[in-house]
Write an enzyme that holds these catalytic residues in place. Structure first.
Site, PDB file in Angstrom:
ATOM      1  N   TRP A 189      -3.112  55.929 -12.242  1.00 36.96           N
ATOM      2  CA  TRP A 189      -2.977  57.437 -11.815  1.00 36.96           C
ATOM      3  C   TRP A 189      -2.833  58.282 -13.162  1.00 36.96           C
ATOM      4  O   TRP A 189      -2.219  57.658 -14.087  1.00 36.96           O
ATOM      5  CB  TRP A 189      -1.635  57.597 -10.824  1.00 36.96           C
ATOM      6  CG  TRP A 189      -1.782  56.665  -9.682  1.00 36.96           C
ATOM      7  CD1 TRP A 189      -1.047  55.578  -9.420  1.00 36.96           C
ATOM      8  CD2 TRP A 189      -2.308  57.065  -8.485  1.00 36.96           C
ATOM      9  NE1 TRP A 189      -1.389  55.328  -8.189  1.00 36.96           N
ATOM     10  CE2 TRP A 189      -2.079  56.144  -7.467  1.00 36.96           C
ATOM     11  CE3 TRP A 189      -3.063  58.359  -8.109  1.00 36.96           C
ATOM     12  CZ2 TRP A 189      -2.574  56.343  -6.303  1.00 36.96           C
ATOM     13  CZ3 TRP A 189      -3.728  58.478  -7.058  1.00 36.96           C
ATOM     14  CH2 TRP A 189      -3.381  57.408  -5.911  1.00 36.96           C
ATOM     15  N   GLU A 234      11.675  72.470   2.541  1.00 28.77           N
ATOM     16  CA  GLU A 234      12.529  71.475   3.118  1.00 28.77           C
ATOM     17  C   GLU A 234      13.764  71.028   2.675  1.00 28.77           C
ATOM     18  O   GLU A 234      14.652  70.435   3.208  1.00 28.77           O
ATOM     19  CB  GLU A 234      11.502  70.324   3.260  1.00 28.77           C
ATOM     20  CG  GLU A 234      10.179  70.455   4.172  1.00 28.77           C
ATOM     21  CD  GLU A 234       9.161  71.004   3.136  1.00 28.77           C
ATOM     22  OE1 GLU A 234       9.536  71.559   2.408  1.00 28.77           O
ATOM     23  OE2 GLU A 234       7.920  70.556   3.774  1.00 28.77           O
ATOM     24  N   THR A 287       6.164  76.366   5.660  1.00 31.89           N
ATOM     25  CA  THR A 287       5.683  76.043   4.537  1.00 31.89           C
ATOM     26  C   THR A 287       4.227  75.509   4.836  1.00 31.89           C
ATOM     27  O   THR A 287       4.092  75.001   5.661  1.00 31.89           O
ATOM     28  CB  THR A 287       6.543  74.636   3.988  1.00 31.89           C
ATOM     29  OG1 THR A 287       5.634  74.259   2.889  1.00 31.89           O
ATOM     30  CG2 THR A 287       6.602  73.555   5.117  1.00 31.89           C
TER      31      THR A 287
HETATM   32  P1  AMP Z   1       7.605  75.056  -1.737  1.00 30.50           P
HETATM   33  O1  AMP Z   1       8.166  74.458  -0.441  1.00 30.50           O
HETATM   34  O2  AMP Z   1       6.409  75.893  -1.422  1.00 30.50           O
HETATM   35  O3  AMP Z   1       8.546  75.595  -2.561  1.00 30.50           O
HETATM   36  O4  AMP Z   1       6.996  73.955  -2.469  1.00 30.50           O
HETATM   37  C1  AMP Z   1       7.453  72.591  -2.755  1.00 30.50           C
HETATM   38  C2  AMP Z   1       6.967  71.845  -3.943  1.00 30.50           C
HETATM   39  O5  AMP Z   1       6.784  72.487  -5.119  1.00 30.50           O
HETATM   40  C3  AMP Z   1       7.607  70.516  -4.357  1.00 30.50           C
HETATM   41  O6  AMP Z   1       7.433  69.545  -3.444  1.00 30.50           O
HETATM   42  C4  AMP Z   1       7.040  70.375  -5.674  1.00 30.50           C
HETATM   43  O7  AMP Z   1       5.635  69.631  -5.669  1.00 30.50           O
HETATM   44  C5  AMP Z   1       6.909  71.710  -6.155  1.00 30.50           C
HETATM   45  N1  AMP Z   1       7.970  72.038  -7.054  1.00 30.50           N
HETATM   46  C6  AMP Z   1       8.980  72.818  -6.950  1.00 30.50           C
HETATM   47  N2  AMP Z   1       9.915  72.849  -7.814  1.00 30.50           N
HETATM   48  C7  AMP Z   1       9.406  72.123  -8.952  1.00 30.50           C
HETATM   49  C8  AMP Z   1       9.614  72.066 -10.346  1.00 30.50           C
HETATM   50  N3  AMP Z   1      10.723  72.428 -10.927  1.00 30.50           N
HETATM   51  N4  AMP Z   1       8.645  71.233 -10.891  1.00 30.50           N
HETATM   52  C9  AMP Z   1       7.431  70.706 -10.376  1.00 30.50           C
HETATM   53  N5  AMP Z   1       7.215  70.913  -9.005  1.00 30.50           N
HETATM   54  C10 AMP Z   1       8.059  71.778  -8.294  1.00 30.50           C
END
Ligand code: AMP
Length: 538
Positions: A441, A325, A182
């Site tokens: 925030w 993760e 990631t």
């Molecule tokens: P990744 O590991 O590239 O899939 O990124 C994970 C991150 O994507 C999470 O920690 C969130 O910040 C964001 N994310 C994943 N699903 C959602 C969702 N349904 N709504 C908002 N953010 C999301």
């Protein structure tokens, strides 16, 4: 007293045997549409067994990393099962990363072989001398792109035809099965390793009705790439359920996805919001009557997007949250029975939430630096932390100072959320993306969702820009839909009744496109770079 059940290892080869024995006639289709290839799980299983033999013949170590650099396809699925079932570790390389990141990742994981789609060889091959542990590059013919003449390059079909099928026996469910990297906003990419046990449990949970509800009578099209957290686990869960699979192959255009959804009568599909945003203009001309569930996650799903699909197809988007993760599924926003008769506004708000944790995952929110849980009142916000049966405990060989878990064993997500009394998450932002204004925030996600509810707005991303008095103030970066026009003042007037006065962006900048990450999400990092020298007019 001892437990009186068998200590059955929860391994990927047990999923494989199930698919092979129970669902040999179910199908796997690989695009592009108009030139699809079709196979059955029975034919696929025979090739998976041969591939196990091929990994032996290539001399891949007992726990060697098997890299893939490939589109979503039936061949990629062969690797998904042959690598872990033969004790090796599947390592899906993200084809959209920068060359330096790919080199770093292949070396960090110590990939011994990379299986690459022929259409992508031109991206990988120039890096091969920098990938110091890679001994073989095995080319999978998905096009007639040029192949350099080099003894390290072998042809997948030729090799596969020459080996015998093998048996698989992984006894230890705690062995590594797969790994993904990631790439965050800072530092090196971070490796996450999934075990056989976590893969098995995640797959079962993903198929349940409280999660994605994937069944034997489904036809599932994961648009989410197989290099993005195992296609959100669908690449194992769908075969486990006995569902047919449809893979896009190398054409990921909205037109191709739309055709596959219609022609293959897809019932369940999944992708990030930008995918569904891209398909939306085509939906009126498609027959999507087979579709039962359209899963969306990876970024917050704007209510406007979900509502547009509900109006056009009769089915709202099913909103899911997760991270590489977390294997990656963590929560899903189903409308629960107590809200069955709720008014439209309430239902829209529920579908915009990230939902309740699936069985096997627990959550809490805490203030930064504390481990004391905050109340579940939908008002208190804090860092979302998770623990569970498929949540990463740590990164693979992490850099100095990078710690994923708290001292009491909860994983830090870096997301900021509120939780309501029923345990449903409402994600406010990434910690790094919150706009810090005068010690308070502002949620960039909420402003974006509201802006994307304006009929003239195609995409909106909000970033914090340094401000001499307030520390940071929000800047809205907006992409206007083709054929529409809107002014900054009109957009601010649209927001005014919906947010606190101090949340209103100080400026709106119109841009051609919001930059995207390698998995198709809004890239705030790139946007911040673009506006690094921005100053608000007085
Ligand atoms: P990744 O590991 O590239 O899939 O990124 C994970 C991150 O994507 C999470 O920690 C969130 O910040 C964001 N994310 C994943 N699903 C959602 C969702 N349904 N709504 C908002 N953010 C999301």
């Amino acid at each position: 007293m001892q437990a009186l059940v068998q200590d059955y290892p929860l391994t990927v080869d047990s999923i494989f045997r199930r698919v092979e024995r129970l669902f040999p006639d179910k199908t796997i289709v690989t695009g592009p549409p108009g030139a699809v290839t079709r196979t059955t799980y029975g034919e696929w299983a025979e090739r998976v067994r041969r591939l196990g033999g091929l990994l032996d013949e290539l001399g891949i170590s007992a726990d060697g990393r098997v890299g893939t650099f490939a589109w979503n396809s039936a061949r990629h699925l062969e690797l998904y099962f042959a690598a872990p079932s033969s004790g090796r570790i599947l390592h899906t390389l993200n084809i959209r990363l920068f060359p330096e990141q790919l080199t770093y990742i292949a070396n960090h994981a110590e990939d011994e072989v990379i299986f690459v789609d022929r259409s992508l060889l031109g991206l990988l091959w120039p890096l091969i001398d920098t990938m110091t542990t890679v001994q073989h590059v095995v080319v999978m013919d998905d096009s007639d792109a040029a192949v350099p003449d080099d003894p390290r390059i072998r042809n997948y079909e030729e090799l596969l035809a020459a080996v015998a099928p093998v048996d698989f026996h992984v006894d230890d469910e705690r062995r590594a099965a797969a790994m993904c990297y990631t790439s965050g906003t800072t530092g090196n990419p971070k490796g996450v390793v999934y075990s056989h046990r976590s893969t098995w449990l995640h797959s079962v949970a993903a198929t349940t009705a409280s999660c994605l509800s994937i069944r034997e009578d489904d036809t599932v099209l994961p648009v989410v790439p197989m290099f993005h957290a195992n296609a959100w686990g669908i690449a194992q869960a769908a075969p486990m359920a006995g569902a047919n699979l449809v893979f896009p192959g190398r054409d990921m255009s909205p037109e191709a996805i739309g055709r596959l959804l219609q022609e293959e009568k897809v019932t369940v599909t999944a992708g990030v919001p930008t995918i569904w945003q891209g398909l939306l203009p085509l939906v009126d001309d498609l027959d999507l009557s087979s579709l039962r569930t359209l899963i969306c996650g990876g970024s917050a799903v704007p209510a406007a997007l979900s509502e547009a699909y509900r109006e056009k197809t009769g089915k709202p988007i099913l909103h899911a949250w997760g991270m590489t993760e977390t294997h990656p599924l963590g929560s899903v926003s189903h409308v629960q029975s107590r809200d069955a008769g709720a008014d439209d506004e309430t239902l829209v708000a529920i579908r915009a939430r990230q939902g309740t944790p699936m069985p096997g995952v627990e959550l809490r929110i805490v203030e930064t630096g504390s481990i004391d849980p905050l109340p579940w009142d939908d008002t208190a916000t804090g860092e979302l932390q998770v623990r569970g049966a498929w949540i990463a405990a740590d990164y693979y060989k992490p850099d100095e100072g990078v710690e994923l878990s708290t001292e009491d064993g909860w994983m830090r997500t870096g997301d900021v959320a509120a939780i309501d009394r029923y345990g449903s998450i409402r994600l406010v932002d990434r910690t790094k993306d919150l706009v810090k204004s005068g010690g308070e925030w502002i949620s960039s996600v909420e402003l974006e969702n509201l802006l994307m509810g304006h009929p003239a707005v195609a995409e909106a991303a909000v970033i914090g820009v340094p401000h001499p008095k307030w520390d940071e103030r929000p800047l809205a970066c907006v992409v206007v839909k083709d054929g529409e026009s809107v002014t900054a003042e009109e957009l601010l007037d649209f927001l005014r009744p919906k947010v606190a006065k101090w949340w209103l962006p100080d400026a709106v900048e119109f841009i051609d496109e919001v930059p995207k990450t390698s998995v198709g999400k809004f890239s705030k990092k790139d946007l911040r770079g673009k506006f690094a020298d921005y100053t608000f007019a007085d």
